[in-house]
Scaffold this active site. Structure first.
Site, PDB file in Angstrom:
ATOM      1  N   ARG A  23       0.824  -1.228   0.000  1.00  0.00           N
ATOM      2  CA  ARG A  23       0.000   0.000   0.000  1.00  0.00           C
ATOM      3  C   ARG A  23       0.851   1.268   0.000  1.00  0.00           C
ATOM      4  NH1 ARG A  23      -5.488  -0.388   1.682  1.00  0.00           N
ATOM      5  NH2 ARG A  23      -6.290  -2.269   0.741  1.00  0.00           N
ATOM      6  N   ARG A  27      -3.160   6.768   1.152  1.00  0.00           N
ATOM      7  CA  ARG A  27      -3.642   7.950   1.877  1.00  0.00           C
ATOM      8  C   ARG A  27      -2.654   8.602   2.831  1.00  0.00           C
ATOM      9  NH1 ARG A  27      -8.999   5.016   3.630  1.00  0.00           N
ATOM     10  NH2 ARG A  27      -7.338   3.485   3.821  1.00  0.00           N
ATOM     11  N   ARG A  36      -6.724  12.485  -4.751  1.00  0.00           N
ATOM     12  CA  ARG A  36      -7.985  11.874  -4.321  1.00  0.00           C
ATOM     13  C   ARG A  36      -9.066  12.899  -3.963  1.00  0.00           C
ATOM     14  NH1 ARG A  36     -11.126   9.565  -3.219  1.00  0.00           N
ATOM     15  NH2 ARG A  36     -11.156   8.082  -1.483  1.00  0.00           N
ATOM     16  N   ASP A  72      -6.858  -2.276  -7.551  1.00  0.00           N
ATOM     17  CA  ASP A  72      -7.401  -2.935  -6.360  1.00  0.00           C
ATOM     18  C   ASP A  72      -7.729  -4.381  -6.691  1.00  0.00           C
ATOM     19  OD1 ASP A  72      -8.349  -2.097  -3.490  1.00  0.00           O
ATOM     20  OD2 ASP A  72      -9.774  -3.580  -4.231  1.00  0.00           O
ATOM     21  N   TYR A 147     -14.958 -11.642  -0.266  1.00  0.00           N
ATOM     22  CA  TYR A 147     -15.612 -10.369  -0.618  1.00  0.00           C
ATOM     23  C   TYR A 147     -16.862 -10.619  -1.453  1.00  0.00           C
ATOM     24  CZ  TYR A 147     -11.825  -7.608   1.296  1.00  0.00           C
ATOM     25  OH  TYR A 147     -10.935  -7.031   2.164  1.00  0.00           O
TER      26      TYR A 147
HETATM   27  O1  CP3 Z   1       0.154   0.733  -3.260  1.00  0.00           O
HETATM   28  C1  CP3 Z   1      -0.356  -0.392  -3.415  1.00  0.00           C
HETATM   29  O2  CP3 Z   1      -0.212  -1.326  -2.609  1.00  0.00           O
HETATM   30  C2  CP3 Z   1      -1.100  -0.678  -4.699  1.00  0.00           C
HETATM   31  C3  CP3 Z   1      -2.498  -0.567  -4.688  1.00  0.00           C
HETATM   32  C4  CP3 Z   1      -3.397  -1.479  -3.883  1.00  0.00           C
HETATM   33  C5  CP3 Z   1      -4.624  -1.026  -3.311  1.00  0.00           C
HETATM   34  N1  CP3 Z   1      -5.288  -2.095  -2.793  1.00  0.00           N
HETATM   35  C6  CP3 Z   1      -5.081   0.367  -3.334  1.00  0.00           C
HETATM   36  C7  CP3 Z   1      -6.144   0.793  -2.423  1.00  0.00           C
HETATM   37  C8  CP3 Z   1      -3.323  -2.860  -3.622  1.00  0.00           C
HETATM   38  C9  CP3 Z   1      -2.216  -3.836  -3.957  1.00  0.00           C
HETATM   39  C10 CP3 Z   1      -4.538  -3.222  -2.946  1.00  0.00           C
HETATM   40  C11 CP3 Z   1      -4.858  -4.601  -2.553  1.00  0.00           C
HETATM   41  C12 CP3 Z   1      -6.056  -4.847  -1.731  1.00  0.00           C
HETATM   42  N2  CP3 Z   1      -7.271  -4.255  -1.821  1.00  0.00           N
HETATM   43  C13 CP3 Z   1      -6.137  -5.840  -0.736  1.00  0.00           C
HETATM   44  C14 CP3 Z   1      -5.019  -6.798  -0.372  1.00  0.00           C
HETATM   45  C15 CP3 Z   1      -4.029  -6.192   0.539  1.00  0.00           C
HETATM   46  C16 CP3 Z   1      -4.502  -6.034   1.964  1.00  0.00           C
HETATM   47  O3  CP3 Z   1      -4.574  -4.871   2.391  1.00  0.00           O
HETATM   48  O4  CP3 Z   1      -4.752  -7.036   2.627  1.00  0.00           O
HETATM   49  C17 CP3 Z   1      -7.431  -5.806  -0.198  1.00  0.00           C
HETATM   50  C18 CP3 Z   1      -7.967  -6.696   0.903  1.00  0.00           C
HETATM   51  C19 CP3 Z   1      -8.152  -4.810  -0.904  1.00  0.00           C
HETATM   52  C20 CP3 Z   1      -9.577  -4.417  -0.714  1.00  0.00           C
HETATM   53  C21 CP3 Z   1      -9.700  -3.037  -0.239  1.00  0.00           C
HETATM   54  N3  CP3 Z   1      -9.441  -1.923  -1.013  1.00  0.00           N
HETATM   55  C22 CP3 Z   1     -10.127  -2.582   1.028  1.00  0.00           C
HETATM   56  C23 CP3 Z   1     -10.504  -3.490   2.195  1.00  0.00           C
HETATM   57  C24 CP3 Z   1     -10.120  -1.184   0.993  1.00  0.00           C
HETATM   58  C25 CP3 Z   1     -10.636  -0.259   2.055  1.00  0.00           C
HETATM   59  C26 CP3 Z   1      -9.730  -0.126   3.196  1.00  0.00           C
HETATM   60  C27 CP3 Z   1      -8.682   0.888   2.911  1.00  0.00           C
HETATM   61  O5  CP3 Z   1      -7.509   0.632   3.151  1.00  0.00           O
HETATM   62  O6  CP3 Z   1      -9.084   1.988   2.483  1.00  0.00           O
HETATM   63  C28 CP3 Z   1      -9.641  -0.786  -0.288  1.00  0.00           C
HETATM   64  C29 CP3 Z   1      -9.432   0.596  -0.774  1.00  0.00           C
HETATM   65  C30 CP3 Z   1      -8.076   0.929  -1.287  1.00  0.00           C
HETATM   66  N4  CP3 Z   1      -7.297   0.141  -2.091  1.00  0.00           N
HETATM   67  C31 CP3 Z   1      -7.381   2.159  -1.094  1.00  0.00           C
HETATM   68  C32 CP3 Z   1      -6.185   2.082  -1.806  1.00  0.00           C
HETATM   69  C33 CP3 Z   1      -5.138   3.150  -1.956  1.00  0.00           C
HETATM   70  C34 CP3 Z   1      -7.906   3.367  -0.321  1.00  0.00           C
HETATM   71  C35 CP3 Z   1      -8.784   4.145  -1.239  1.00  0.00           C
HETATM   72  C36 CP3 Z   1      -8.855   5.585  -0.900  1.00  0.00           C
HETATM   73  O7  CP3 Z   1      -9.678   5.939  -0.060  1.00  0.00           O
HETATM   74  O8  CP3 Z   1      -8.102   6.362  -1.499  1.00  0.00           O
END
Ligand code: CP3
Length: 340
Positions: A23, A27, A36, A72, A147
Site C-alpha cells: 500500500r 492515503r 484523491r 485494487d 468479498y
Molecule cells: O500501493 C499499493 O499497494 C497498490 C495498490 C493497492 C490497493 N489495494 C489500493 C487501495 C493494492 C495492492 C490493494 C490490494 C487490496 N485491496 C487488498 C489486499 C491487501 C490487503 O490490504 O490485505 C485488499 C484486501 C483490498 C480491498 C480493499 N481496497 C479494502 C478493504 C479497501 C478499504 C480499506 C482501505 O484501506 O481503504 C480498499 C481501498 C483501497 N485500495 C485504497 C487504496 C489506496 C484506499 C482508497 C482511498 O480511499 O483512497
C-alpha cells in the site's frame, strides 16, 4: 533499471536488501490525498495517466526498489459482473453478493483487454516511465471469494464458511471460476510487461490449517503453476504464520510474511530454498526513528540465511503513518544492509 528487487526474488546476491511497502501508494501521502480530493478511488484506478502517477509517487518519495501497480483486488471482480463501490467509511461494498448457485452462473468470463483496458494501459505507461521493476497483482481466490460472498469485509465470515461446509461442491465450482479469472487477469498483466506478481491472500488467516489446505491452497497452486518460471511469484497470506508449512506448498518463489513470526523462525520453517518478504509491524512506523532502525536491523539479521530477502512491512502501511518515518525505514534498510 535498478534490478536489485528482481535479483533478490531470484535468490541472487545483491549489494543491499531491496525494499518496497505494501500500500505504498495511498492515503498517508499528501501527494495522493491531493489527487484523491478531486477524483474518487474507482475512477482513479480506471484513469491510466493518474493511476500511473500515483504508482510512481512512492518510488520518488520513499526511494523504494519496486513499484506496485495502482489498482485494487476487486477490479477483476467487477469485470466479471459484481457491482462494487468503495465507501469512505465501510470500505468495499458488493451489492450483489454470491449466495446461491444461480449467482455463479451469472458471472462472466474475464477478457482483460476488453474488460480492464485501463489496467493494460497503466502498465504500458509505467513500463516507459519507471526505473524500478513493476509488480502486478491479484487477490488470491479465497480472499476474493470472501468479498464476493460476504458483500464486503466481514467479522466472522459466516456466509463464506456456510458455503464451504454446507455446499462444498458449489464452493469448489465457485473457487475454480475465480481461479480461472485470476489466471487470465494475471496473464494479461504479464503479457503487458509486469516484472513480478504478488498474490494477496488477506483473509487466509481466518481458516484453520486443514481448511486452508482443503479450500484455499490448491487454487493458489494452480495459479502459481500457470506462471512458474515466467516471472517471480510472491504469495502473501496474511495472518497465516502458524501454517507456513502449508503456505510454502503454494510453490511461490517468495513467501510474504506478516509480523506475527520472528524472521529466523519463519526461515527455519520455510527453508533456504524460497525467498522471503517482510516483515515489520506497520505500527512500528509510529515509533521514533531509532526504534524503527533497531527493529529493521533485527529483521535484516534474522533474514541472513534466507535464499533472498525483500524488505516490506508485514501488511499495508497505515493511513496515519508519518511520511518521514516511511522514508527513514527504507533508508535504514538500504544503509544497514549495505554489504559493499
Ligand atoms: O500501493 C499499493 O499497494 C497498490 C495498490 C493497492 C490497493 N489495494 C489500493 C487501495 C493494492 C495492492 C490493494 C490490494 C487490496 N485491496 C487488498 C489486499 C491487501 C490487503 O490490504 O490485505 C485488499 C484486501 C483490498 C480491498 C480493499 N481496497 C479494502 C478493504 C479497501 C478499504 C480499506 C482501505 O484501506 O481503504 C480498499 C481501498 C483501497 N485500495 C485504497 C487504496 C489506496 C484506499 C482508497 C482511498 O480511499 O483512497
Amino acid at each position: 533499471m535498478n534490478d536489485t528487487f528482481l535479483k533478490a526474488c531470484r535468490g541472487e546476491k545483491t549489494d543491499y536488501t531491496p525494499a518496497w511497502i505494501m500500500r505504498q501508494a495511498g492515503r498517508y501521502l499528501p501527494e495522493y490525498q491531493k489527487i484523491r480530493s478531486r477524483i474518487d478511488f474507482l475512477t482513479l484506478c480506471k484513469t491510466p495517466e493518474i493511476a500511473a502517477e500515483v504508482t510512481i509517487q512512492p518510488v520518488d518519495i520513499l526511494k523504494v526498489d519496486a513499484a506496485i501497480l495502482f489498482s485494487d483486488i476487486l477490479i477483476p471482480v467487477e469485470a466479471i459482473g459484481m457491482k462494487i463501490e468503495f465507501s469512505e467509511s465501510k470500505g468495499p461494498i458488493i451489492y450483489n453478493p454470491v449466495r446461491d448457485e444461480a449467482a455463479i452462473y451469472k458471472l462472466r468470463d474475464i477478457r482483460p483487454e476488453e474488460d480492464t483496458p485501463f489496467v493494460m494501459e497503466t502498465i504500458k505507461i509505467l513500463r516507459e516511465r519507471l526505473n524500478v521493476p513493476l509488480i502486478g497483482f491479484s487477490g488470491a481466490p479465497f480472499t476474493l471469494a470472501t468479498y464476493m460472498i460476504e458483500g464486503g469485509s466481514s467479522r466472522n465470515f459466516i456466509n463464506t464458511k456456510k458455503m464451504m461446509y454446507q455446499t462444498p461442491a458449489f464452493f469448489s465450482m465457485f473457487m475454480n471460476k475465480i481461479t480461472d479469472t485470476v489466471i487470465s487477469y494475471l496473464r494479461a498483466q504479464i503479457d503487458e510487461g509486469v516484472h513480478a506478481i504478488q498474490i494477496f491472500d488477506s483473509w487466509a488467516g481466518i481458516l484453520s490449517p486443514v481448511d486452508f489446505s482443503r479450500f484455499a491452497l490448491s487454487y493458489v497452486q494452480r495459479i502459481v503453476s500457470a506462471f512458474k518460471g515466467k516471472v517471480p511469484i510472491i504469495y502473501f497470506a496474511f495472518n497465516a504464520s502458524a501454517m507456513l508449512n502449508l503456505v510454502k506448498q503454494s510453490g511461490a518463489d517468495i513467501i510474504g510474511l506478516d509480523w506475527k513470526i520472528e524472521m529466523t523462525d519463519a526461515i527455519e520453517e520455510i527453508g533456504n530454498g524460497i525467498a522471503v518478504q517482510g516483515n515489520l509491524d506497520p505500527s512500528v512506523l509510529f515509533g521514533a526513528k531509532d526504534l524503527i532502525r533497531k527493529r529493521i536491523a533485527g529483521i535484516l539479521s534474522g533474514a541472513r540465511d534466507a535464499k533472498g530477502h525483500i524488505f516490506n512491512l508485514g501488511h499495508g502501511i497505515l493511513p496515519e503513518t508519518p511520511v518521514e518515518s516511511a522514508i527513514a525505514a527504507v533508508e535504514s534498510v538500504h544503509e544497514l544492509s549495505d554489504r559493499r
